[in-house]
Design a protein around this motif. Structure first.
Motif, PDB file in Angstrom:
ATOM      1  N   LEU A 182       0.849  -1.187   0.000  1.00  8.85           N
ATOM      2  CA  LEU A 182       0.000   0.000   0.000  1.00  8.85           C
ATOM      3  C   LEU A 182       0.884   1.235   0.000  1.00  8.85           C
ATOM      4  O   LEU A 182       1.763   1.385   0.867  1.00  8.85           O
ATOM      5  CB  LEU A 182      -0.913   0.013   1.231  1.00  8.85           C
ATOM      6  CG  LEU A 182      -1.703   1.312   1.444  1.00  8.85           C
ATOM      7  CD1 LEU A 182      -2.718   1.520   0.316  1.00  8.85           C
ATOM      8  CD2 LEU A 182      -2.406   1.308   2.802  1.00  8.85           C
ATOM      9  N   TYR A 183       0.670   2.115  -0.985  1.00  9.47           N
ATOM     10  CA  TYR A 183       1.377   3.384  -1.073  1.00  9.47           C
ATOM     11  C   TYR A 183       0.332   4.492  -0.994  1.00  9.47           C
ATOM     12  O   TYR A 183      -0.570   4.557  -1.835  1.00  9.47           O
ATOM     13  CB  TYR A 183       2.150   3.500  -2.385  1.00  9.47           C
ATOM     14  CG  TYR A 183       3.199   2.422  -2.565  1.00  9.47           C
ATOM     15  CD1 TYR A 183       4.516   2.674  -2.217  1.00  9.47           C
ATOM     16  CD2 TYR A 183       2.863   1.170  -3.059  1.00  9.47           C
ATOM     17  CE1 TYR A 183       5.483   1.691  -2.381  1.00  9.47           C
ATOM     18  CE2 TYR A 183       3.816   0.187  -3.215  1.00  9.47           C
ATOM     19  CZ  TYR A 183       5.122   0.446  -2.874  1.00  9.47           C
ATOM     20  OH  TYR A 183       6.070  -0.512  -3.012  1.00  9.47           O
ATOM     21  N   MET A 184       0.438   5.376   0.043  1.00  8.56           N
ATOM     22  CA  MET A 184      -0.606   6.382   0.259  1.00  8.56           C
ATOM     23  C   MET A 184       0.051   7.745   0.407  1.00  8.56           C
ATOM     24  O   MET A 184       0.948   7.935   1.230  1.00  8.56           O
ATOM     25  CB  MET A 184      -1.425   6.035   1.502  1.00  8.56           C
ATOM     26  CG  MET A 184      -2.565   6.999   1.758  1.00  8.56           C
ATOM     27  SD  MET A 184      -3.647   6.418   3.076  1.00  8.56           S
ATOM     28  CE  MET A 184      -4.367   5.009   2.309  1.00  8.56           C
ATOM     29  N   ASN A 185      -0.414   8.703  -0.420  1.00  6.48           N
ATOM     30  CA  ASN A 185       0.054  10.082  -0.363  1.00  6.48           C
ATOM     31  C   ASN A 185      -1.069  10.922   0.215  1.00  6.48           C
ATOM     32  O   ASN A 185      -2.130  11.071  -0.410  1.00  6.48           O
ATOM     33  CB  ASN A 185       0.433  10.563  -1.765  1.00  6.48           C
ATOM     34  CG  ASN A 185       0.986  11.980  -1.762  1.00  6.48           C
ATOM     35  OD1 ASN A 185       1.468  12.437  -0.736  1.00  6.48           O
ATOM     36  ND2 ASN A 185       0.912  12.651  -2.911  1.00  6.48           N
ATOM     37  N   LEU A 186      -0.867  11.450   1.451  1.00  6.45           N
ATOM     38  CA  LEU A 186      -1.897  12.232   2.139  1.00  6.45           C
ATOM     39  C   LEU A 186      -1.697  13.693   1.787  1.00  6.45           C
ATOM     40  O   LEU A 186      -0.644  14.271   2.065  1.00  6.45           O
ATOM     41  CB  LEU A 186      -1.799  12.005   3.645  1.00  6.45           C
ATOM     42  CG  LEU A 186      -1.878  10.526   4.086  1.00  6.45           C
ATOM     43  CD1 LEU A 186      -1.760  10.415   5.584  1.00  6.45           C
ATOM     44  CD2 LEU A 186      -3.174   9.900   3.603  1.00  6.45           C
ATOM     45  N   ILE A 187      -2.728  14.321   1.161  1.00  5.87           N
ATOM     46  CA  ILE A 187      -2.590  15.674   0.612  1.00  5.87           C
ATOM     47  C   ILE A 187      -3.403  16.653   1.451  1.00  5.87           C
ATOM     48  O   ILE A 187      -3.962  16.312   2.500  1.00  5.87           O
ATOM     49  CB  ILE A 187      -3.013  15.689  -0.857  1.00  5.87           C
ATOM     50  CG1 ILE A 187      -4.436  15.153  -1.019  1.00  5.87           C
ATOM     51  CG2 ILE A 187      -2.058  14.839  -1.670  1.00  5.87           C
ATOM     52  CD1 ILE A 187      -4.911  15.152  -2.449  1.00  5.87           C
ATOM     53  N   GLY A 188      -3.507  17.905   1.001  1.00  4.55           N
ATOM     54  CA  GLY A 188      -4.101  19.009   1.745  1.00  4.55           C
ATOM     55  C   GLY A 188      -5.492  18.727   2.291  1.00  4.55           C
ATOM     56  O   GLY A 188      -6.221  17.878   1.793  1.00  4.55           O
ATOM     57  N   ASN A 189      -5.814  19.494   3.348  1.00 10.36           N
ATOM     58  CA  ASN A 189      -7.104  19.356   4.048  1.00 10.36           C
ATOM     59  C   ASN A 189      -7.286  17.942   4.579  1.00 10.36           C
ATOM     60  O   ASN A 189      -8.401  17.400   4.602  1.00 10.36           O
ATOM     61  CB  ASN A 189      -8.274  19.707   3.105  1.00 10.36           C
ATOM     62  CG  ASN A 189      -8.193  21.142   2.599  1.00 10.36           C
ATOM     63  OD1 ASN A 189      -7.832  22.046   3.364  1.00 10.36           O
ATOM     64  ND2 ASN A 189      -8.463  21.345   1.312  1.00 10.36           N
ATOM     65  N   PHE A 190      -6.187  17.365   5.001  1.00  3.90           N
ATOM     66  CA  PHE A 190      -6.229  15.987   5.456  1.00  3.90           C
ATOM     67  C   PHE A 190      -6.979  15.883   6.776  1.00  3.90           C
ATOM     68  O   PHE A 190      -6.793  16.688   7.691  1.00  3.90           O
ATOM     69  CB  PHE A 190      -4.799  15.464   5.623  1.00  3.90           C
ATOM     70  CG  PHE A 190      -4.723  14.116   6.269  1.00  3.90           C
ATOM     71  CD1 PHE A 190      -5.172  12.998   5.592  1.00  3.90           C
ATOM     72  CD2 PHE A 190      -4.234  13.970   7.561  1.00  3.90           C
ATOM     73  CE1 PHE A 190      -5.097  11.757   6.176  1.00  3.90           C
ATOM     74  CE2 PHE A 190      -4.168  12.735   8.147  1.00  3.90           C
ATOM     75  CZ  PHE A 190      -4.596  11.617   7.461  1.00  3.90           C
ATOM     76  N   ASP A 191      -7.802  14.851   6.871  1.00  2.00           N
ATOM     77  CA  ASP A 191      -8.536  14.560   8.094  1.00  2.00           C
ATOM     78  C   ASP A 191      -7.679  13.607   8.929  1.00  2.00           C
ATOM     79  O   ASP A 191      -7.622  12.403   8.657  1.00  2.00           O
ATOM     80  CB  ASP A 191      -9.882  13.931   7.749  1.00  2.00           C
ATOM     81  CG  ASP A 191     -10.708  13.629   8.996  1.00  2.00           C
ATOM     82  OD1 ASP A 191     -10.273  14.007  10.107  1.00  2.00           O
ATOM     83  OD2 ASP A 191     -11.769  12.998   8.850  1.00  2.00           O
ATOM     84  N   SER A 192      -6.981  14.174   9.950  1.00  2.00           N
ATOM     85  CA  SER A 192      -6.049  13.353  10.718  1.00  2.00           C
ATOM     86  C   SER A 192      -6.755  12.241  11.466  1.00  2.00           C
ATOM     87  O   SER A 192      -6.154  11.197  11.782  1.00  2.00           O
ATOM     88  CB  SER A 192      -5.253  14.224  11.697  1.00  2.00           C
ATOM     89  OG  SER A 192      -6.137  14.891  12.598  1.00  2.00           O
ATOM     90  N   ALA A 193      -8.041  12.442  11.772  1.00  2.00           N
ATOM     91  CA  ALA A 193      -8.767  11.394  12.491  1.00  2.00           C
ATOM     92  C   ALA A 193      -8.881  10.124  11.664  1.00  2.00           C
ATOM     93  O   ALA A 193      -9.047   9.023  12.203  1.00  2.00           O
ATOM     94  CB  ALA A 193     -10.155  11.900  12.893  1.00  2.00           C
TER      95      ALA A 193
END
Length: 1530
Positions: A954-965
């Motif tokens: 699994l490769y995941m790029n977390l971008i802007g307005n990310f919901d940390s929850a």
């Protein structure tokens, strides 16, 4: 440039600095380039200096201060080495004025290791603490004061600290004013290799303390002594090696003798110069260097024939007479007899014969003795005697040993051929004139020969055991000259024998002279003449190797020797005149290797009927003959004339041979053809009448029958038109086919005709190919070969790939068209005409894409980019697993800026899916669509729930307005092995993971400072953890923020997280550690215990030395590695680059190899094996140098490598810490090649010992009474063991020694008293039955009860020793005698008599002579013939004469003696006489009355009495009708 306030008055400043390397300061200051090397400072008025004045001098080679005042710590302090470092390698302090006594001094730090103190002041040093000199190796103390100077007390305060100080040298010079009472302080000196005491002052008493200093190796004393009243005992100086006393007053002696009564056995060198000796001293065996020059010894030179002297200096004495011949037997390398003007001629032979090669040497040795010098200058060349050089080679140690006699006093040079070029190797002396050695450093084997020059002549010497090669032989009368190679200069090792077969006994040719290439020998023909034979066998034997040749001894000539191409086996002899083997009667072939089996009657070869296959013992007959011995004709008929039906003569031609036993010819069933005449090619016979037509015929002879059904034919008595028609019909028929009709006389039986009935029909036999139309599938010849031509579809047929759009259209059946597309919205990669990858970018708002848009593709990669327009697709656009008709269109699918709707489950082969910038962002992904997906890439602003679905990577790029929850959704992953997160925005809290299958976790981004350690127990299978933070705050109290690191973790990378404390990972299995761009300042010792293969601490600029030992000791071998690992740490990089840094040894290295034969794997284990993959060198089966590399399992302790061959070498040579270590590849018994004794110390050289493990090495000697003497192990390596005995050994030339390594041992024997190197020869086989191998000769000592090369065969004595070899041979394995044919009984003492010939007596009796063998013992000899005893007249070993009475006919003979009976039936015939015929009247009348009968009788008698041995032929002469009587025959 350096800045020193204190030096401003001495050296003016330039721009605020002192330019010390300016030439104007020489010679007080010397530089190498711009680096200070040597500094000399002189002080005025006892100027006081401090460490602050000198501290910047940290890399000097030499520092000298004159007349200065110092404090004890002004030159550094090891106790505070970081701030007070040493200033120079060597200190010379001239004119000492100390503020504080050296007894309270600190420790001089490194690099200072040499110190000279010149005390020329009134101050004294009472006590010198050795702790001050802990690092000093060379110390000189000069006393030059004016009053009350004395030797200080040396207080070895290091002993209480369990340290061992060892000076290389300690030198004390005493000057005027010396306090003699302080000499007793010498006894406080210990652990000094060389102690020098000089006192150029008034005489003193010899320091008695010097006779009991156990820890000094070399003592050198120069000065004046008081007269000696008693001899001194030096035996307590146990470790004294060299004693050098040089006086200048000629009184240091005891009544002209050496002033010492006993010496230690360790003493090797004794120098007593100018001490007033008048008597030559006794020389110990341990002394190798003796210098007693400049004394007053008178009289002749002593006879010195024993000992180990190498250097003998006797110059400037008062010797007279001549040089003893015993000097020639010594191993003296240096002899100095100069200025002994009383020495005179003659000189021993060894001095004269080597004069030319040692001219300069002798001019030095006899300098000042003009008579000898003049004689040597004018001496003609003189022979040094017989020279017998021999070479032995040890392939294991690669040592060449040259031995012999009269080999001279210079180092021999061996010339050899190397690739057709001359090369040379120089030998070094072990004992001049007789023993030299050299080391073979090349990879290949030794050349077969080397050439040396001794005494002006060249000598060719064999380097191995090569059989002598004879190239030619010259015979001149009774003298033979053999030319060839691999002979020997020692005639005693050569034997030449002539003959030696069943015809010619051995004749020995006495060897007169011999060299490597020539042998001259002579036969003493007064004893036995040389036999005249065309192929006389000659055996040339050199040492234990021999060569057999043959020679035509009938003529005096030179004959070349041509060896057979292969060795003649089974007793065959190579005839070297023709290079052919002459085999014995039972063998044959070119090398006599095939048994010779005779054939019956030799296959009638003499009649050319067959040949013998002597390998099988079978005949190969000529086609015209047959039978087991080819003796019978293999007959056949070729033509048979056709008789009329009324019968008549028949002529048969063919082959019938010359043997016609029982010849019959049968026609049909019962019609025999009567034989009239027969030759080898024609039979004529007469046949009776028969019916018209063809009949079978059977020809039989010699029990062999040949039959034919077509050749014989009865013809009708009508021979008119019908017959002509038949012939015409036959001719016409055959003419049409172009075949001449001769089949009726073909001679073949019907069964032998090569045709099949009905063969005129056209059938399947002949066709080999079928022509088929192009475009169809065809099978040709039944071979499965298909011919196929694809029809091209209509090129105008097109379909829209993206229906409803203007994007793209392609030719459905012509992919080359789309492969040529080049549009802004389209990128395509093709393999040939096959589309492999497709990239489509939206150029406008698109309609939904459906399955029909992509179904024509089978892609490796498909990328759809909606760009600014978005791109929509239907549920089944990329296939649908639930619909078999909609198969997958690509292996990898990448959707960018697409409007995502519900997608059907992606079918195979799609296994890689990327979702990037989806609209809208999914909060829950229905992972049922990813049933076949292994690699999933998603770029999203929140982490969706994965519903426990198993994704491999699994490769995941977390971008802007990310919901940390949403991070908690990561724990919904069911089986991801690899998770890669890239957080592309501000700080977040590090998530807590509960992933039981994840093995790799990579996270990049910024995280908040953790309030507690993050527990990794929720990732129990984690193997690789990589954190790359964008801030330096992701740490816990400056330590790594994690706890409970999984035991499976092998890779840890923590970059830019702000740690300053190195992690404690000693209990982990981490192999790769990267702590880049942090704030670390030191490297912990625990890192040495890890198996770190890759270490990266780059960017930690605060790291400083010292490093742990494992980093220091391997610094040099890992210089480049550390430059990478510590990139940016300037302090450490400078240390790595420093050439002068002290490299700490890595400790004892104990490598061990284990081999697993199942998987062919070597395991290398041990301590301190380093941090690079070791390379092992070895020699392969062909003698070539090879290498193999080991790979680390755990650095420094465990490495492995794969082996591919079934063969493996005995050992590897592996480099550790700049040293080479030999390591056995398997457990093997230790091999001892040489032993050298020096006093009570033994050095064993060989193979398969152990490194640094004296606890597993044992060496035991066995004294003559069986008592065991253990040899204490001092050191051991793979090929050397040094040990020492504490008690005397008995004198034994073959003392048994057991060398045991671990649980394997080897027994050898040595000469227990010899102090020369002993070469040991292993026995061919292990000695059985507790017998020992005598190592000096390499043979088992079997004693009196066993025999054989390995003592495995019992040895029994035979009765009476079988009465000697002429009677029988003792079979010691059974204790029984094997008597020859002439003797019998259990001890072969009684003759085994027999009779071979008898004289023929008449019927009247008389003397009988018996020839045979009767021996020399004739107890109770009796001879009975028939019923009579034959009275003995005389007899000996081969003859008996006895007298017998009248007897007639055949009679038995019985000869008995010594209780043994010899019997022969009907052996003697008593013959009649003429006189006896007259007295017996009935015989003659019968002959007269019945002459024919008498003739018959006479014939019968003649037939019966053909006496086989004498070939007496009785005959009857028909012409004269005369009876030849028996008397006429004699």
């Amino acid at each position: 440039m350096y800045s020193y306030k204190t030096f401003e008055s001495l050296y003016p400043l330039t721009n605020g600095y002192i330019d010390f390397c300016n030439d104007k300061y020489k010679p007080n200051i010397i530089c190498i380039g711009t680096t200070l090397s040597k500094v000399t400072l002189s002080c005025e008025s006892k100027t006081k200096f401090y460490y602050s004045d000198l501290k910047n001098f940290t890399s000097l080679d030499f520092f000298r201060a004159n007349d200065c005042k110092y404090d004890f710590s002004d030159f550094g302090d090891e106790g505070n080495s970081l701030s007070n470092k040493g200033i120079s390698k060597e200190l010379y302090l001239n004119g000492i004025t100390l503020d504080t006594s050296f007894s309270a001094a600190s420790i001089l730090p490194l690099p200072t290791n040499k110190l000279t103190l010149n005390n020329k002041d009134t101050e004294t040093i009472e006590i010198i603490n050795f702790s001050f000199f802990k690092n000093i190796k060379d110390f000189t103390y000069l006393f030059n004061g004016t009053i009350n100077t004395y030797i200080p007390t040396y207080n070895n305060d290091l002993l209480s600290k369990n340290l061992n100080l060892a000076f290389n040298s300690l030198k004390i010079t005493l000057f005027t004013g010396f306090d003699k009472t302080t000499l007793s302080n010498i006894q406080t000196i210990s652990n000094v290799k060389t102690f020098t005491l000089e006192f150029p002052i008034d005489p003193i008493e010899f320091p008695a303390q010097l006779t009991s200093l156990n820890n000094i190796n070399n003592v050198e004393i120069k000065g004046k002594f008081n007269k000696i009243n008693n001899k001194m005992d030096l035996s307590s100086s146990l470790n004294l090696i060299k004693l050098n006393i040089k006086s200048n007053d000629n009184i240091f002696n005891y009544n002209g003798e050496v002033p010492f009564s006993n010496y230690p056995t360790s003493l090797k060198q004794l120098i007593l110069e100018n001490v007033g000796l008048t008597i030559f001293p006794t020389i110990l065996n341990s002394i190798i260097f003796l210098d007693i020059g400049y004394n007053s010894i008178t009289g002749p030179l002593p006879n010195i024939s024993e000992g180990n002297l190498i250097d003998l200096v006797l110059n400037n004495n008062k010797f007279t007479g001549t040089v003893p011949t015993s000097f020639c037997s010594l191993n003296i390398q240096t002899l100095n007899l100069a200025n002994n003007v009383g020495l005179a001629l003659p000189l021993p032979n060894c001095f004269e014969c080597y004069r030319r090669t040692l001219n300069n040497y002798y001019k030095t040795s006899f300098a000042g003795i003009s008579e000898i010098i003049n004689y040597l200058d004018n001496l003609p060349t003189k022979s040094c005697g017989l020279i017998f050089p021999t070479i032995n080679y040890s392939s294991t140690s690669k040592t060449i040993t040259l031995s012999g006699q009269n080999l001279g006093f210079t180092n021999p040079i061996g010339i050899y051929s190397d690739s057709n070029l001359n090369s040379s190797i120089t030998f070094k002396p072990v004992k001049y004139s007789s023993l030299f050695t050299a080391q073979w450093d090349k990879s290949g084997p030794l050349p077969p020969t080397m050439v040396f020059n001794f005494d002006g002549d060249d000598y060719t010497v064999s380097t191995g055991n090569y059989k002598p090669i004879v190239k030619s032989v010259t015979k001149s009368s009774n003298t033979f000259t053999f030319n060839g190679s691999f002979f020997n200069y020692d005639t005693t090792l050569i034997s030449i024998s002539l003959g030696g077969n069943e015809h010619v006994p051995n004749i020995y040719c006495q060897v007169l002279t011999s060299t490597f290439e020539t042998i001259l020998c002579k036969v003493d023909e007064s004893i036995q003449a040389i036999p005249k034979e065309e192929n006389l066998i000659i055996i040339v034997k050199v040492d234990q190797l021999s060569t057999q040749i043959t020679f035509d001894s009938n003529r005096d000539t030179t004959q070349n020797v041509n060896y057979c191409p292969t060795s003649c086996q089974n007793g065959g002899i190579c005839l070297t005149s023709t290079s052919e083997c002459r085999c014995t009667e039972d063998w044959q072939s070119i090398d006599c290797s095939l048994p010779l089996k005779p054939c019956p009657n030799n296959c009638s070869y003499s009649s050319s009927k067959g040949w013998c296959d002597s390998v099988k013992g079978e005949c190969s007959c000529d086609p015209l003959y047959t039978y087991y011995d080819c003796s019978k004709p293999n007959h056949y008929a070729q033509f048979i004339s056709s008789p009329l039906t009324t019968g008549g003569e028949v002529i048969i031609t063919g082959w019938f041979g010359d043997v016609h036993e029982n010849l019959t010819i049968l026609v049909d069933i019962d019609n025999y053809c009567e034989i009239k005449n027969v030759t080898n090619s024609k039979i004529t016979c007469t046949i009776g009448p028969g019916e018209e037509g063809t009949k079978p015929i059977h020809i039989t002879q010699n029990n062999i029958t040949r039959s034919n059904n077509n050749l014989f034919k009865y013809k009708s008595i009508y021979s008119g038109s019908q017959s002509s028609k038949e012939n015409s019909s036959n001719n016409n028929s055959n003419s049409s086919s172009g075949v001449k009709n001769e089949s009726s006389n073909s001679g073949l039986e019907e069964s032998e005709q090569y045709y099949e009935e009905g063969s005129n029909k056209k059938s399947w036999v002949l066709p080999v190919a079928i022509v088929v139309p192009i475009g169809a599938a065809a099978i040709v010849g039944g071979l499965g070969f298909f011919i196929y031509k694809k029809q091209k579809d209509d090129p105008s047929k097109k379909s829209s790939v993206l229906s409803g759009t203007d994007y793209l259209s392609i030719y459905q059946n012509e992919p080359a068209d789309i492969c040529s597309q080049n549009k802004a919205f389209l990128k395509v990669t093709c393999i040939g005409d096959t589309i492999d990858t497709l990239y489509i970018t939206a150029a406008s708002q698109s309609a939904d894409l459906d399955y029909s848009s992509f179904k024509a593709f089978k892609l490796s990669y498909l990328e759809l980019n909606g760009s600014n327009y978005g791109m929509r697709f239907t549920k089944d656009s990329f296939g649908d697993k639930s619909d078999p008709t909609k198969t997958g269109v690509t292996k990898a699918l990448n959707l960018i800026n697409c409007r995502m709707s519900d997608i059907a489950t992606l079918p195979s082969p799609t296994s890689n899916l990327t979702l990037n910038s989806l609209d809208p962002q999914p909060s829950i992904i229905n992972f049922s669509i990813l049933e076949n997906i292994l690699d999933f890439y998603i770029s999203t602003s929140n982490v969706p729930s994965f519903e426990s679905y198993a994704i491999k990577d699994l490769y995941m790029n977390l971008i802007g307005n990310f919901d940390s929850a949403s991070l908690t959704n990561l724990n919904t992953l069911g089986g991801s092995e690899l998770i890669n997160l890239d957080v592309a925005f501000g700080n977040i809290d590090f998530p807590t993971f509960n992933l039981d299958k994840t093995t790799q976790l990579t996270i990049k981004g910024s995280f908040n400072v953790p309030t507690e350690e993050i527990d990794l127990a929720g990732i129990p299978k984690l193997q690789k953890l990589s954190i790359d933070s964008n801030s330096a705050t992701f740490n816990f109290n400056k330590k790594i923020p994690f706890k409970n690191l999984p035991s499976t973790l092998t890779y840890l990378s923590l970059a830019s997280i702000g740690i300053t404390i190195s992690p404690d990972i000693s209990s982990t299995n981490i192999v790769d550690l990267k702590l880049i761009n942090n704030g670390l300042t030191s490297v912990p010792e625990s890192f040495c215990q890890l198996n770190i293969q890759t270490l990266d601490l780059s960017g930690n600029t605060g790291l400083v030395t010292p490093l742990p030992d494992c980093f220091r000791c391997y610094k040099r071998t890992l210089g480049s590695y550390y430059k990478t690992a510590f990139d940016g740490a300037t302090n450490i990089i400078n240390w790595v680059n420093s050439a002068s840094i002290d490299v700490t040894a890595c400790g004892k290295i104990q490598p061990t190899l284990d081999y697993n034969s199942n998987n062919k794997e070597f395991t290398l284990s041990g301590n301190n094996l380093g941090f690079i993959n070791p390379t092992a060198a070895y020699i392969d089966q062909n003698g070539s140098d090879k290498t193999i590399q080991f790979n680390a399992v755990k650095y420094s302790t465990l490495f492995k490598t794969q082996w591919t061959s079934d063969w493996k070498p005995g050992y590897f040579s592996i480099g550790f810490d700049s040293e080479q270590y030999k390591v056995a590849t398997s457990k093997q018994n230790p091999t001892v090649e040489t032993v050298l004794r020096t006093d009570n110390t033994f050095l064993f050289m060989g193979l398969y010992f152990e490194y640094y493990l004296p606890s597993v090495v044992q060496i035991t000697f066995t004294n003559n009474d069986g008592a065991k003497v253990d040899c204490q192990i001092l050191s051991s390596s793979f090929d050397a063991i040094e040990c020492q005995i504490s008690q005397d050994l008995d004198n034994n030339e073959n003392m048994v020694v057991i060398v045991k390594v671990d649980d394997l041992s080897t027994q050898i024997t040595i000469n227990s008293t010899s102090e020369t190197e002993q070469t040991l020869i292993p026995c061919e086989k292990p000695c059985m039955n507790q017998k020992i191998c005598i190592s000096s000769i390499g043979q088992c000592d079997c004693g009196d009860d066993y025999q054989g090369v390995d003592c495995s065969i019992p040895y029994f004595l035979c009765p009476g020793d079988c009465s000697g070899p002429s009677n029988g041979i003792c079979k010691n394995e059974t204790g029984t005698c094997d008597c020859n044919e002439f003797y019998t009984t259990e001890d072969c003492s009684i003759p085994n008599h027999y009779a071979s010939r008898f004289s023929t007596p008449t019927v009247l009796g008389g003397d009988i002579i018996i020839d045979g063998w009767f021996g020399f013992i004739h107890e109770n000899l009796t001879i009975s013939i028939g019923n009579q005893n034959c009275t003995l007249n005389k007899f000996n070993d081969s003859f008996i004469n006895c007298t017998i009475g009248p007897e007639t006919g055949f009679q038995d003979v019985n000869i008995t003696q010594n209780g043994i009976e010899w019997y022969s039936k009907d052996r003697i015939k008593f013959l009649g006489t003429k006189k006896y015929e007259e007295q017996t009247s009935w015989i003659l009348p019968v002959a007269i009355v019945l002459p024919c009968t008498v003739i018959v009788v006479a014939n019968i008698i003649g037939i019966i009495y053909v006496y086989k041995r004498h070939k007496i032929n009785l005959f009857f002469e028909k012409r004269k009708k005369r009876v030849v009587t028996l008397e006429n025959m004699y």
